[in-house]
Structures are given as structure tokens and as C-alpha cells.
Motif scaffolding. Structure first.
Motif, PDB file in Angstrom:
ATOM      1  N   GLU A 264      13.172  -0.365  -4.707  1.00  0.00           N
ATOM      2  CA  GLU A 264      14.134   0.498  -5.394  1.00  0.00           C
ATOM      3  C   GLU A 264      13.395   1.738  -5.873  1.00  0.00           C
TER       4      GLU A 264
ATOM      5  N   SER B 225      15.929  -0.014  -0.372  1.00  0.00           N
ATOM      6  CA  SER B 225      15.501  -0.021   1.031  1.00  0.00           C
ATOM      7  C   SER B 225      16.299  -1.027   1.839  1.00  0.00           C
ATOM      8  N   SER B 226      16.444  -0.726   3.148  1.00  0.00           N
ATOM      9  CA  SER B 226      17.059  -1.692   4.056  1.00  0.00           C
ATOM     10  C   SER B 226      16.160  -2.908   4.220  1.00  0.00           C
TER      11      SER B 226
ATOM     12  N   TYR C 296      14.612   3.271   4.961  1.00  0.00           N
ATOM     13  CA  TYR C 296      15.854   3.682   4.296  1.00  0.00           C
ATOM     14  C   TYR C 296      16.751   4.366   5.315  1.00  0.00           C
TER      15      TYR C 296
ATOM     16  N   ALA D  34      17.405   8.994   2.477  1.00  0.00           N
ATOM     17  CA  ALA D  34      15.997   9.369   2.342  1.00  0.00           C
ATOM     18  C   ALA D  34      15.791  10.874   2.321  1.00  0.00           C
TER      19      ALA D  34
ATOM     20  N   GLU E 180      17.688   4.261  -4.938  1.00  0.00           N
ATOM     21  CA  GLU E 180      17.979   4.009  -3.536  1.00  0.00           C
ATOM     22  C   GLU E 180      17.231   2.741  -3.153  1.00  0.00           C
TER      23      GLU E 180
ATOM     24  N   GLN F 152      16.714   5.093  10.799  1.00  0.00           N
ATOM     25  CA  GLN F 152      15.990   4.713   9.594  1.00  0.00           C
ATOM     26  C   GLN F 152      14.793   5.638   9.405  1.00  0.00           C
TER      27      GLN F 152
END
Length: 388
Positions: free
Chosen positions: A360, A48-49, A289, A294, A46, A334
Motif C-alpha cells: 500500500e 498493488s495487484s 500496479y 501508477a 494505491e 501493469q
């Protein structure tokens, strides 16, 4: 059999052998791919933004407590400051002038209070002296009464003897009259002396009352001045507090991460941010995230890596980290995730607070075939446009 027939049969035999080999090779590759797709798991990440490096301690803002003119400043971005160090001073001249006025008033009250206290002591000492004197006069009056009573008793006895002698014709009538007059005089003197103690006590009581009134008046003046001095002292303390508040001090030791460009004479507004202090501490990674990515997928202990912007990962590599905490509340759709940097790694780039990048996090290891089936299921279950 002709030469053509032999050639044709040879070609058929060669084509048949090549097909078998091609089929066998294809089946082997398909088997190998299926074994890899079902037996060899791959990692899912995943991303992250957004993310950045932060200190594990929060930054402390430096704000102006009052609106006013700056008379002193030492704000410099990047400088080290100690806790309590004065960084900015706001003009406190009006408060300082008023404080000096109050101090002068307090100084002027001290001798006045001392004078009244001395006067009070003098009045109390005079009252005690008067009471002792009145007591002595009372004792003296009692002595005079006893002396007068003794003289009166003697005169009375003398008058009785003279009266007996007068009856016997041995004393002239004139001597009897003289003896009677002396007795009356002494009796009057005794009566006068007996009234003296009461008169003295009444006079002393009157003096005590007058003295008490003066003493109470002096005490009330002292209390009034003491109260005024206490009020002035409280005002001085308040002014000192206000003057001290106009000295902007560092709330914590650390490095000044940012600062407003201030010069002496500049005017700041109340609550205006003048800078921020970055305390010393260990670096960590903070990333955000999307909530669906998340919750339920990112947990403490998962391995991660951060790729820093400005440092190509192919050349500098990535920062290895481990998830330490996942926030339980959503903000702007978020979720904040915090990670600590693994110690056992060699980094080729310097790490500083505020460096941005992308994180990541390895959330799952799954076989490619299962991943393919999951993607197909998600695609089939997703709502399609134009259909009810």
C-alpha cells in the motif's frame, strides 16, 4: 386555571427546552463533521495487484549447455555455491577419446620434426663444407697454374737458347726437338690447369643446386608437419573447450534457490533449466500496479507499507518501505514499482526472498469533503449503460 391546564403548560415548556437542546446538539455535531471533512486530511493508498520480497540482484539461471547424460551432480536446493564451482558434469567421453587421439598424433610428430631439423642442419653444414673445399681447390688450382706457367716459361727460354745454339751448330737437332716437345707439353698442361677452376666452379654450382633442392624439400616437409601439429593443437584446444563446457559451473556465488532433481545417468536437454542461483544482496520489495494507478500518482520517495501473506498484520504488523523506482514501461497493463525497506524499524517476522504480500503506497492526503466531491464527479462523468 385548572390543574389540567397547569400540567399541560408545564409539558409544553419541557418539550420546547428538549427540542432546543437536540437542535443545538445536532448543529454542533454537524459543525464538527464539516470541520473534520474540510480541515482534516486523510491518506489515500494505491494497493498493488501483487508484490513480493526480492533481492536487489537478479537470480541467475543454471542451464544445460548440451544434451547428454549426467555423470556427476551436486545440485541441492538451498546449498551455498561459489562462483566457478562445478555443479553438474555431462558425459564428455567421446570428446576425451578424440582428444587423446589428437594428443598421440601430436606426440608422434615431434620426433619426426626433430629428425628433419637435424637433417636440415646436416645438409646446410655439408653445403658450407663443400663450398669451403671448393674454394680451397680453386686456390690450389691457381697455384698449380702459376707453377705450370713458371715451368712453361722456363721451358720456352730453354727452347730459345737451344734454338740459338742449334743455329750456331753447337747443339744437335735432336736436343732442339726434345726442348720443343717439352715446351708443347708444358703449354698443354697450363691450358689444362687453367680450365680446372671453371670446371670446379661448375661442379660446385651443380652440387649447390642439388643440395638446395634437398634443403627446400626438407624445409617444406618441416613446414607441413608444423602446420599439421598446429592444426592438431587447435583441435585439442577446441576439444578441451568442449569438454570444459560440459562442466556446468556456477555463474556467480550465492545460494541455490531451486534445482532440478538430477541423478547420475539422467539425460538433460540442451538449454534445459537445471536450477537458479540467488546471489547475496539486500532485500527489496517489488510490486506491480495497474498503469492508471501508477503513472502520475506513484513517485520515488513516497511512503508505503507491505502486508505479508501468512503473517496477519494485526499481530505481526507491516513492513515499512519507501518507493525507490517506478518503471517507465508497461507490461501486461501493469507497471513495476520497486521499494527499499526502511532500516529504522523492528520486525516481528523473518524476511526472505520470494515472500508474497500486498503493498500500500500513500499517494495523496486529501480532505474527506474534497474526496467526496471527487468521487461524485467521477461517478457523474463515468459513461452510463443504455445512454448514447
Amino acid at each position: 386555571m385548572t390543574a389540567f391546564s397547569k400540567t399541560y403548560l408545564a409539558l409544553l415548556q419541557e418539550r420546547s427546552g428538549g427540542s432546543v437542546l437536540a437542535i443545538a446538539t445536532g448543529l454542533a455535531l454537524l459543525g464538527g463533521w464539516m470541520w473534520w471533512a474540510t480541515q482534516i486530511p486523510v491518506s489515500l493508498y494505491e494497493v498493488s495487484s501483487e508484490a513480493r520480497l526480492e533481492l536487489d540482484a537478479s537470480t541467475y539461471p543454471v542451464q544445460a549447455p548440451f544434451a547428454g547424460r549426467v555423470v556427476k551432480t551436486s545440485l541441492r536446493a538451498g546449498q551455498l555455491v561459489k562462483q566457478g564451482e562445478v555443479m553438474v558434469e555431462i558425459d564428455a567421453a567421446p570428446d576425451q577419446l578424440q582428444m587423446r587421439q589428437e594428443q598421440v598424433r601430436a606426440i608422434g610428430l615431434a620426433p619426426e620434426i626433430a629428425r628433419l631439423r637435424n637433417q636440415l642442419q646436416a645438409e646446410e653444414a655439408a653445403r658450407e663444407a663443400e663450398q669451403r673445399s671448393a674454394k680451397s681447390l680453386g686456390v690450389e688450382a691457381q697455384s698449380r697454374i702459376r707453377e705450370a706457367e713458371a715451368a712453361m716459361q722456363f721451358a720456352e727460354d730453354e727452347w730459345k737458347r737451344t734454338q740459338k745454339l742449334s743455329v750456331a751448330g753447337l747443339v744437335a737437332a735432336r736436343d732442339l726437338d726434345r726442348s720443343a716437345a717439352e715446351l708443347r707439353r708444358l703449354r698443354a698442361s697450363v691450358v689444362t690447369l687453367e680450365a680446372a677452376p671453371g670446371r670446379l666452379a661448375q661442379e660446385q654450382a651443380t652440387k649447390d643446386r642439388e643440395r638446395d633442392v634437398r634443403i627446400e624439400r626438407i624445409r617444406s616437409e618441416i613446414v607441413k608437419l608444423e602446420s599439421e601439429r598446429s592444426t592438431i593443437g587447435a583441435a585439442i584446444e577446441k576439444l578441451g573447450y568442449e569438454i570444459e563446457r560440459k562442466k556446468v559451473r556456477a555463474p556467480i556465488g550465492g545460494r541455490l534457490a531451486e534445482s532440478l532433481l538430477l541423478r547420475v545417468g539422467a539425460v538433460v536437454q540442451e538449454g534445459e533449466k537445471l536450477g537458479s542461483i540467488l546471489p547475496s544482496g539486500a532485500l527489496m520489495i517489488a510490486g506491480v500496479y495497474p498503469a492508471p494507478a501508477a503513472f502520475g500518482r506513484i513517485r520515488a520517495g513516497q511512503k508505503a507499507r507491505m502486508r505479508l501473506q501468512g503473517f496477519p498484520w494485526a499481530e505481526f504488523g507491516a513492513v515499512q518501505a519507501t518507493v525507490s523506482r517506478v518503471a517507465q514501461e508497461i507490461r501486461d497493463q501493469q507497471v513495476r514499482v520497486e521499494l527499499y525497506i526502511d532500516a529504522d524499524q523492528t520486525l516481528r517476522m523473518p524476511l526472505e526472498h520470494g515472500m508474497p504480500g500486498a503493498v500500500e503506497i500513500e499517494v495523496e492526503r486529501i480532505a474527506p469533503a474534497a474526496l467526496l466531491l471527487r468521487s461524485a464527479g467521477q461517478a457523474l462523468s463515468a459513461p452510463q449503460l443504455g445512454r448514447p
